[in-house]
Design a protein around this motif. Structure first.
Motif, PDB file in Angstrom:
ATOM      1  N   ASN A 274       0.885  -1.157   0.000  1.00 53.85           N
ATOM      2  CA  ASN A 274       0.000   0.000   0.000  1.00 53.85           C
ATOM      3  C   ASN A 274       0.929   1.213   0.000  1.00 53.85           C
ATOM      4  N   TYR A 275       0.349   2.405  -0.019  1.00 47.02           N
ATOM      5  CA  TYR A 275       1.177   3.615  -0.006  1.00 47.02           C
ATOM      6  C   TYR A 275       2.011   3.646   1.279  1.00 47.02           C
ATOM      7  N   ASP A 276       3.293   3.879   1.160  1.00 48.55           N
ATOM      8  CA  ASP A 276       4.179   4.009   2.324  1.00 48.55           C
ATOM      9  C   ASP A 276       3.757   5.291   3.073  1.00 48.55           C
ATOM     10  N   PRO A 277       3.328   5.158   4.350  1.00 50.38           N
ATOM     11  CA  PRO A 277       2.819   6.360   5.049  1.00 50.38           C
ATOM     12  C   PRO A 277       3.878   7.457   5.153  1.00 50.38           C
ATOM     13  N   ARG A 278       5.150   7.079   5.111  1.00 48.20           N
ATOM     14  CA  ARG A 278       6.222   8.077   5.188  1.00 48.20           C
ATOM     15  C   ARG A 278       6.283   8.898   3.907  1.00 48.20           C
ATOM     16  N   ALA A 279       5.966   8.257   2.775  1.00 50.25           N
ATOM     17  CA  ALA A 279       6.044   8.959   1.487  1.00 50.25           C
ATOM     18  C   ALA A 279       5.008  10.082   1.420  1.00 50.25           C
ATOM     19  N   LYS A 280       3.835   9.851   2.057  1.00 51.07           N
ATOM     20  CA  LYS A 280       2.778  10.881   2.039  1.00 51.07           C
ATOM     21  C   LYS A 280       3.263  12.137   2.757  1.00 51.07           C
ATOM     22  N   ALA A 311       2.298   5.652 -13.007  1.00 53.73           N
ATOM     23  CA  ALA A 311       2.591   4.302 -12.481  1.00 53.73           C
ATOM     24  C   ALA A 311       1.390   3.755 -11.709  1.00 53.73           C
ATOM     25  N   LEU A 312       0.750   4.613 -10.920  1.00 50.93           N
ATOM     26  CA  LEU A 312      -0.354   4.119 -10.089  1.00 50.93           C
ATOM     27  C   LEU A 312      -1.613   3.803 -10.900  1.00 50.93           C
ATOM     28  N   GLU A 313      -1.615   4.189 -12.188  1.00 48.87           N
ATOM     29  CA  GLU A 313      -2.739   3.816 -13.061  1.00 48.87           C
ATOM     30  C   GLU A 313      -2.385   2.628 -13.938  1.00 48.87           C
ATOM     31  N   ASP A 314      -1.136   2.176 -13.867  1.00 43.88           N
ATOM     32  CA  ASP A 314      -0.665   1.110 -14.751  1.00 43.88           C
ATOM     33  C   ASP A 314      -0.925  -0.260 -14.099  1.00 43.88           C
ATOM     34  N   PRO A 315      -1.574  -1.173 -14.840  1.00 48.60           N
ATOM     35  CA  PRO A 315      -1.921  -2.482 -14.244  1.00 48.60           C
ATOM     36  C   PRO A 315      -0.711  -3.221 -13.654  1.00 48.60           C
ATOM     37  N   TYR A 316       0.482  -3.056 -14.239  1.00 40.99           N
ATOM     38  CA  TYR A 316       1.675  -3.738 -13.707  1.00 40.99           C
ATOM     39  C   TYR A 316       1.913  -3.323 -12.257  1.00 40.99           C
ATOM     40  N   PHE A 317       1.924  -2.021 -12.004  1.00 37.02           N
ATOM     41  CA  PHE A 317       2.213  -1.516 -10.648  1.00 37.02           C
ATOM     42  C   PHE A 317       1.024  -1.760  -9.720  1.00 37.02           C
ATOM     43  N   VAL A 318      -0.189  -1.679 -10.277  1.00 38.92           N
ATOM     44  CA  VAL A 318      -1.393  -1.920  -9.461  1.00 38.92           C
ATOM     45  C   VAL A 318      -1.407  -3.377  -9.006  1.00 38.92           C
ATOM     46  N   ASP A 319      -1.227  -4.303  -9.959  1.00 40.10           N
ATOM     47  CA  ASP A 319      -1.299  -5.730  -9.622  1.00 40.10           C
ATOM     48  C   ASP A 319      -0.210  -6.138  -8.643  1.00 40.10           C
TER      49      ASP A 319
END
Ligand code: CMC
Length: 393
Positions: A274-280, A311-319
């Motif tokens: 999931n999104y790294d909370p530190r990155a936010k 990247a976050l819309e790309d199926p590779y990164f999503v999957d």
């Protein structure tokens, strides 16, 4: 002999019990001693978080004052250490200098150190936390051929680091409070992350009873790699290489290509799916710093945000559940502060020192602790007889 589980890369092996840091990788949660990372980054300061990691509780006002005093007491390094730098080439990577200089501290604090004594362990921890900014800033000064700037103990931890980096004997460095606060926050975000490669290295090295300064040098070595702390440097190099938004799809395609070793740096994590909370928090801080500096247009930030979006819309990164990690935005902030790229991972090492020493302390203080000793699957030759030199082909 005996049964063991084969787990290369330790993807499913728990190596210890710990009360310091909790991660829920699926939910994107990170807590230190029960406190969520975003609350600590927002409301606390780095030394308070250090106390929390080491002692298990947030300090009272009196405890905080005493701890800050203890750290101030140790910010200087021995003058012999100053001469130690001169053995390095000026163009040495600062992480190489860090490995060497921090390892050398073991020669200064060896005989007096009884690691079975919690008080002596705490003194070693204070020394390491206090001296790391000095050692790091001096690695930078050495690379520039500038004289070392000594610590100023009336400054906060982050301010003091910026002072030692940027002041010269001819000119004061006026520390911008917004930048100092951002630096404080970045230090908090990197303070600990449970059993990652460098922390596991420190624990493994320490499990033999080795000198803690030498163990931290081992942690610095492990952190250096681009799959770990070296990613913050690699992200900036990657963004510079991409150069323009139009080229993002080309690099996304390369990252997806199994025959190409290229990976999106600052993306993906062993534990976070999931999104790294530190990155936010890092992204928010990045905007604050650029606003403060009056940077209206930072092409690398625009590029990073666009790369993330695509990247976050790309199926590779999503999957594969690949999200930005802590290293994705930190480099852009460092760059805006005037910190050179080769120092990015050094800053990670400064911040992570408290995590390493807290984990080392927890391990050494645990009576059930044993030397770390992984097993292996032997895949080499079976029994054969020695062949004399003259008979070999
Ligand atoms: N770009 C493209 N593909 C990726 C990436 C990436 N950044 N990260 C993982 N993958 C793919 C990988 O190819 C693999 O695909 P497949 O299952 O088809 O073989 C799948 O995702 C799982 O990757 P993995 O390498 O098996 O996962 P890991 O847990 O061993 O590695 C990682 C984690 C962080 C080393 C990896 O995601 C990576 O190399 N990321 C880039 C470097 C980076 O940003 N590191 C910083 C980590 S966070 C802070 C820190 O630790 O210091």
């Amino acid at each position: 002999t005996g049964f063991f589980t084969y787990d290369p890369g330790f993807t499913s092996t728990g190596s210890c019990e710990s009360k310091i840091t909790y991660i829920d990788g699926d939910a994107g949660v990170l807590m230190h001693r029960g406190y969520p990372i975003d609350q600590l980054a927002e409301h606390s300061d780095y030394l308070e978080v250090c106390y929390l990691l080491l002692q298990g509780e947030l300090p009272s006002a009196a405890q905080k004052k005493k701890f800050e005093g203890d750290i101030r007491n140790h910010t200087m390094v021995h003058e012999q250490i100053a001469s130690f730098y001169r053995g390095f080439r000026r163009d040495a990577h600062p992480m190489a200098v860090m490995c060497g200089v921090v390892g050398a501290l073991s020669a200064f604090y060896h005989d007096s150190l009884d690691i079975a004594d919690p008080h002596q362990r705490m003194v070693a921890s204070d020394r390491l936390i206090a001296k790391m900014p000095t050692i790091a800033a001096w690695a930078y000064k050495y690379s520039r051929g500038e004289p070392f700037i000594y610590p100023r103990n009336n400054l906060s931890y982050a301010e003091n680091f910026l002072h030692m980096m940027f002041a010269t004997p001819c000119e004061e460095y006026k520390v911008n409070p917004v930048l100092a606060r951002a630096m404080e926050r970045i230090l908090i975000l990197h303070a600990d992350h449970e059993q990652n490669a460098s922390t596991s290295t420190v624990r493994l090295a320490g499990s033999s009873g080795a000198n803690p300064f030498a163990c931290i040098a081992a942690g610095i070595a492990s952190l250096w790699g681009p799959a770990h702390g070296g990613a913050n440097e690699a992200v900036l190099q990657m963004l510079t290489q991409i150069g323009h938004k139009e080229r993002i799809p080309e690099f996304i395609d390369r990252a997806k290509d199994k025959n190409d070793p290229f990976r999106l740096m600052g993306f993906g994590h062993r534990v976070y799916k999931n999104y790294d909370p530190r990155a936010k928090v890092m992204e928010r801080t990045c905007h604050e710093v650029l606003d403060e500096l009056g940077v209206r247009d930072e092409p690398l930030l625009d590029l990073a945000m666009e790369l993330e979006r695509i990247a976050l819309e790309d199926p590779y990164f999503v999957d594969k559940k690949l999200y930005p990690n802590v290293d994705f935005y930190s480099g852009i902030i460092f760059r805006a502060m005037g910190i050179p790229v080769s120092m990015f991972t050094v800053l990670f090492a400064v911040a992570r020192t408290v995590g390493w020493v807290a984990q080392w302390n927890e391990m050494v203080g645990d009576p059930s602790q044993k030397i770390g000793r992984p097993r292996q699957l032997y895949t080499g030759s079976t029994l054969r007889d020695y062949v004399p030199l003259h008979a070999r082909g």
